[in-house]
Design a protein around this motif. Structure first.
Motif, PDB file in Angstrom:
ATOM      1  N   UNK A  50      -0.981  -5.064  -6.148  1.00 26.86           N
ATOM      2  CA  UNK A  50      -1.208  -5.415  -4.747  1.00 26.86           C
ATOM      3  C   UNK A  50      -2.679  -5.240  -4.339  1.00 26.86           C
ATOM      4  N   UNK A  51      -3.408  -4.370  -5.029  1.00 24.01           N
ATOM      5  CA  UNK A  51      -4.835  -4.239  -4.724  1.00 24.01           C
ATOM      6  C   UNK A  51      -5.574  -5.540  -5.018  1.00 24.01           C
ATOM      7  N   UNK A  52      -5.101  -6.304  -6.005  1.00 30.33           N
ATOM      8  CA  UNK A  52      -5.709  -7.604  -6.296  1.00 30.33           C
ATOM      9  C   UNK A  52      -5.543  -8.554  -5.113  1.00 30.33           C
ATOM     10  N   UNK A  53      -4.397  -8.454  -4.430  1.00 29.64           N
ATOM     11  CA  UNK A  53      -4.167  -9.318  -3.275  1.00 29.64           C
ATOM     12  C   UNK A  53      -5.002  -8.866  -2.086  1.00 29.64           C
ATOM     13  N   UNK A  54      -5.100  -7.558  -1.885  1.00 28.61           N
ATOM     14  CA  UNK A  54      -5.860  -7.046  -0.752  1.00 28.61           C
ATOM     15  C   UNK A  54      -7.347  -7.327  -0.897  1.00 28.61           C
ATOM     16  N   UNK A  55      -7.874  -7.251  -2.113  1.00 27.30           N
ATOM     17  CA  UNK A  55      -9.296  -7.476  -2.361  1.00 27.30           C
ATOM     18  C   UNK A  55      -9.614  -8.944  -2.659  1.00 27.30           C
ATOM     19  N   UNK A  56      -8.561  -9.786  -2.627  1.00 28.04           N
ATOM     20  CA  UNK A  56      -8.695 -11.225  -2.840  1.00 28.04           C
ATOM     21  C   UNK A  56      -9.216 -11.584  -4.241  1.00 28.04           C
ATOM     22  N   UNK A  57      -9.133 -10.652  -5.161  1.00 32.19           N
ATOM     23  CA  UNK A  57      -9.494 -10.988  -6.542  1.00 32.19           C
ATOM     24  C   UNK A  57      -8.382 -11.759  -7.239  1.00 32.19           C
ATOM     25  N   UNK A  58      -7.155 -11.683  -6.674  1.00 28.06           N
ATOM     26  CA  UNK A  58      -6.064 -12.460  -7.255  1.00 28.06           C
ATOM     27  C   UNK A  58      -6.314 -13.956  -7.095  1.00 28.06           C
ATOM     28  N   UNK A  73      11.407  13.413 -10.926  1.00 25.45           N
ATOM     29  CA  UNK A  73      10.969  12.697  -9.717  1.00 25.45           C
ATOM     30  C   UNK A  73       9.538  13.003  -9.306  1.00 25.45           C
ATOM     31  N   UNK A  74       9.078  14.248  -9.509  1.00 24.52           N
ATOM     32  CA  UNK A  74       7.698  14.582  -9.142  1.00 24.52           C
ATOM     33  C   UNK A  74       6.695  13.798  -9.981  1.00 24.52           C
ATOM     34  N   UNK A  75       6.952  13.672 -11.278  1.00 25.74           N
ATOM     35  CA  UNK A  75       6.062  12.891 -12.130  1.00 25.74           C
ATOM     36  C   UNK A  75       6.087  11.414 -11.785  1.00 25.74           C
ATOM     37  N   UNK A  76       7.274  10.889 -11.465  1.00 24.52           N
ATOM     38  CA  UNK A  76       7.370   9.482 -11.058  1.00 24.52           C
ATOM     39  C   UNK A  76       6.610   9.234  -9.762  1.00 24.52           C
ATOM     40  N   UNK A  77       6.718  10.171  -8.827  1.00 20.14           N
ATOM     41  CA  UNK A  77       5.980  10.025  -7.569  1.00 20.14           C
ATOM     42  C   UNK A  77       4.477  10.054  -7.812  1.00 20.14           C
ATOM     43  N   UNK A  78       4.034  10.923  -8.713  1.00 17.86           N
ATOM     44  CA  UNK A  78       2.611  10.990  -9.038  1.00 17.86           C
ATOM     45  C   UNK A  78       2.118   9.675  -9.637  1.00 17.86           C
ATOM     46  N   UNK A  79       2.860   9.118 -10.581  1.00 18.30           N
ATOM     47  CA  UNK A  79       2.476   7.844 -11.177  1.00 18.30           C
ATOM     48  C   UNK A  79       2.507   6.714 -10.150  1.00 18.30           C
ATOM     49  N   UNK A  80       3.493   6.754  -9.262  1.00 20.31           N
ATOM     50  CA  UNK A  80       3.601   5.708  -8.246  1.00 20.31           C
ATOM     51  C   UNK A  80       2.405   5.737  -7.301  1.00 20.31           C
ATOM     52  N   UNK A  81       1.987   6.929  -6.892  1.00 19.08           N
ATOM     53  CA  UNK A  81       0.854   7.043  -5.962  1.00 19.08           C
ATOM     54  C   UNK A  81      -0.456   6.655  -6.645  1.00 19.08           C
ATOM     55  N   UNK A  82      -0.623   7.061  -7.912  1.00 13.29           N
ATOM     56  CA  UNK A  82      -1.892   6.806  -8.599  1.00 13.29           C
ATOM     57  C   UNK A  82      -2.031   5.357  -9.052  1.00 13.29           C
ATOM     58  N   UNK A  83      -0.945   4.736  -9.504  1.00 14.84           N
ATOM     59  CA  UNK A  83      -1.042   3.399 -10.107  1.00 14.84           C
ATOM     60  C   UNK A  83      -0.190   2.361  -9.393  1.00 14.84           C
ATOM     61  N   UNK A  84       0.347   2.715  -8.219  1.00 16.21           N
ATOM     62  CA  UNK A  84       1.218   1.776  -7.518  1.00 16.21           C
ATOM     63  C   UNK A  84       0.510   0.564  -6.957  1.00 16.21           C
ATOM     64  N   UNK A  85      -0.789   0.629  -6.774  1.00 18.83           N
ATOM     65  CA  UNK A  85      -1.544  -0.488  -6.194  1.00 18.83           C
ATOM     66  C   UNK A  85      -2.214  -1.359  -7.260  1.00 18.83           C
ATOM     67  N   UNK A  86      -1.747  -1.257  -8.502  1.00 26.49           N
ATOM     68  CA  UNK A  86      -2.402  -1.993  -9.583  1.00 26.49           C
ATOM     69  C   UNK A  86      -2.360  -3.500  -9.357  1.00 26.49           C
TER      70      UNK A  86
END
Length: 286
Positions: free
Chosen positions: A23-31, A8-21
């Protein structure tokens, strides 16, 4: 380190580091810019998902490599991959080579990451905020993980959250082959990913978007003292960005996770105490 990071600790680390892969496109309107190109939405989501799985594979390789290299640097080199590891339960035991145990641990971790990232993409396609998508993904995964640990009925390969309990699954001889866990991981991740592709893109959020909230009260600027004006402006900016709601959600999620963890730990201590009492009673009778 392997048991900690390939869990679970490794999954949480991956989720925090790459979880916005995504949704960040939507927030920055690049989508919106990507949608002007002849790229299908399914192909874009597939590319994002493959990248996340590739990052997971690299992460597993680095963890396994560092676990092997650390003893070589600070002690003797480990070369015997056939070294036997004893797995023992109350009624049976098994002896596995260390390479097989590492392989099974990697399979369970990659399977759990595949389910986690598929759920993340499903929520990310319906939400507009990376914070909300990551928070809900982590919260749902944590609740499923804790509930699975408290119920023997849920501790079965068909339950995707059983994959998150790799350390517990591999600590004792398993009644189910590791391939069965892999099959259900593929089925669950495929179902979640296809749902993300099939559902229409959403723009939901737990609060109104920043562009929908005016920076001043009722959209009007009032003449007041500089300090009061600055305080009001900063307060409304925090509301527009949803920072207050995010802080409250983090606190609520932490309280919920803490409650589930404490309940799980108390049940484990109770069962352990009952087992010790039963063992003491049996020894006194003999």
């Amino acid at each position: 380190m392997k048991r900690t990071l390939l869990g679970p600790a490794g999954l949480l680390l991956l989720l925090v580091l790459f979880g916005s892969l995504y949704t960040a496109e939507k927030e920055q309107h690049t989508l919106s810019t990507l949608r002007t190109q002849p790229i299908r939405r399914g192909a874009l989501l597939t590319a994002k998902y493959v990248i996340l799985l590739a990052v997971t594979g690299v992460f597993v390789f680095l963890v396994a490599g560092s676990s092997w290299a650390a003893p070589s640097v600070f002690g003797e080199t480990f070369k015997d991959w056939s070294y036997p590891v004893v797995l023992q339960s109350a009624s049976s035991f098994a002896i596995l080579p260390v390479w097989q145990l590492l392989f099974e641990h990697a399979v369970l971790f990659i399977g759990s990451a595949a389910v986690l990232f598929a759920l993340l993409l499903l929520l990310g396609t319906q939400l507009r905020s990376s914070f909300t998508a990551i928070l809900l993904t982590g919260l749902l995964s944590m609740i499923g993980f804790v509930l699975t640990g408290t119920s023997r009925f849920l501790q079965h390969p068909w339950n995707p959250f059983q994959l998150f309990r790799a350390s517990d699954v591999l600590a004792v001889p398993s009644d189910h082959p590791i391939g069965l866990y892999a099959i259900f991981a593929v089925l669950w991740s495929a179902a979640l990913f296809l749902a993300a592709v099939w559902l229409r893109e959403g723009n939901r959020g737990l609060s109104r978007a920043a562009q929908d909230v005016k920076p001043y009260h009722q959209g009007k600027v009032r003449h007041a003292g500089r300090i009061i004006t600055s305080l009001l402006f900063e307060w409304r900016k925090v509301r527009r960005q949803g920072l207050l709601v995010q802080c409250l959600l983090v606190l609520l999620a932490g309280a919920a996770v803490g409650y589930f963890l404490l309940a799980h730990q108390s049940e484990e201590k109770e069962s352990r105490a009952l087992e010790e009492l039963a063992g003491t009673k049996a020894s006194t009778e003999t």
